[in-house]
Motif scaffolding. Structure first.
Motif, mmCIF file in Angstrom:
data_model
loop_
_atom_site.group_PDB
_atom_site.id
_atom_site.type_symbol
_atom_site.label_atom_id
_atom_site.label_comp_id
_atom_site.label_asym_id
_atom_site.label_seq_id
_atom_site.Cartn_x
_atom_site.Cartn_y
_atom_site.Cartn_z
ATOM 1 N N PRO A 17 0.808 -1.231 0.000
ATOM 2 C CA PRO A 17 0.000 0.000 0.000
ATOM 3 C C PRO A 17 0.841 1.281 0.000
ATOM 4 O O PRO A 17 0.443 2.269 -0.612
ATOM 5 C CB PRO A 17 -0.820 -0.119 1.283
ATOM 6 N N TRP A 19 3.409 1.938 -1.599
ATOM 7 C CA TRP A 19 3.799 2.234 -2.983
ATOM 8 C C TRP A 19 2.564 2.483 -3.855
ATOM 9 O O TRP A 19 2.477 3.489 -4.562
ATOM 10 C CB TRP A 19 4.626 1.084 -3.557
ATOM 11 N N ILE A 20 1.599 1.577 -3.772
ATOM 12 C CA ILE A 20 0.409 1.650 -4.625
ATOM 13 C C ILE A 20 -0.376 2.937 -4.385
ATOM 14 O O ILE A 20 -0.854 3.563 -5.327
ATOM 15 C CB ILE A 20 -0.502 0.427 -4.389
ATOM 16 N N ASN A 21 -0.515 3.332 -3.124
ATOM 17 C CA ASN A 21 -1.346 4.478 -2.770
ATOM 18 C C ASN A 21 -0.578 5.790 -2.696
ATOM 19 O O ASN A 21 -1.111 6.792 -2.231
ATOM 20 C CB ASN A 21 -2.064 4.216 -1.443
ATOM 21 N N SER A 22 0.661 5.775 -3.141
ATOM 22 C CA SER A 22 1.479 6.998 -3.144
ATOM 23 C C SER A 22 1.474 7.628 -4.526
ATOM 24 O O SER A 22 1.308 6.946 -5.539
ATOM 25 C CB SER A 22 2.925 6.669 -2.746
ATOM 26 N N THR A 23 1.701 8.920 -4.537
ATOM 27 C CA THR A 23 1.843 9.636 -5.811
ATOM 28 C C THR A 23 3.222 9.315 -6.389
ATOM 29 O O THR A 23 4.115 8.843 -5.663
ATOM 30 C CB THR A 23 1.732 11.152 -5.593
ATOM 31 N N ASN A 27 6.644 8.335 -4.260
ATOM 32 C CA ASN A 27 7.494 7.168 -4.532
ATOM 33 C C ASN A 27 8.942 7.585 -4.757
ATOM 34 O O ASN A 27 9.870 6.920 -4.292
ATOM 35 C CB ASN A 27 6.959 6.380 -5.724
ATOM 36 N N ARG A 85 2.991 11.183 5.925
ATOM 37 C CA ARG A 85 2.310 9.959 5.473
ATOM 38 C C ARG A 85 3.131 8.725 5.810
ATOM 39 O O ARG A 85 2.607 7.741 6.340
ATOM 40 C CB ARG A 85 2.078 10.050 3.965
#
Length: 103
Positions: A17, A19-23, A27, A85
């Protein structure tokens, strides 16, 4: 290429999450922070006081992170947001009086 060491990344990072949910900027900041972390203890002096920075830690500033990201889309505000975050996700811990970051 200079020999400043290396970092080990698990391929599963791209399925996590964080990585996936980051802009894309977050990243980039994430990888930059990993590259900035010390791989061995170092001594550091700040305002005349000696500190020892352990493996996985480093002392930095928002401006330094922005500079090391080398991307016009990474701003002070985006770095602050990313650090908050990542701290909330327990990826890192900060001691803001020194800007000491533990990864």
């Amino acid at each position: 290429m200079s020999d400043n060491g290396w970092i080990k990344l698990y391929r599963e990072l791209i399925d996590k999450p964080i990585w996936i949910n980051s802009t894309p900027e977050q990243n980039r900041i994430l990888i930059t922070l990993l590259c900035m972390a010390n791989h061995e203890p170092k001594k550091w002096e700040w305002k005349g006081k000696p500190y020892e920075v352990r493996e996985g830690q480093f002392i930095t500033s928002i401006a330094s992170i922005v500079e090391k990201c080398r991307c016009k889309d990474v701003t002070d505000k985006k770095v602050r947001t990313a650090l908050e975050r990542f701290e909330n996700l327990e990826f890192l811990a900060r001691e803001t009086s020194l800007s000491l970051i533990h990864i």
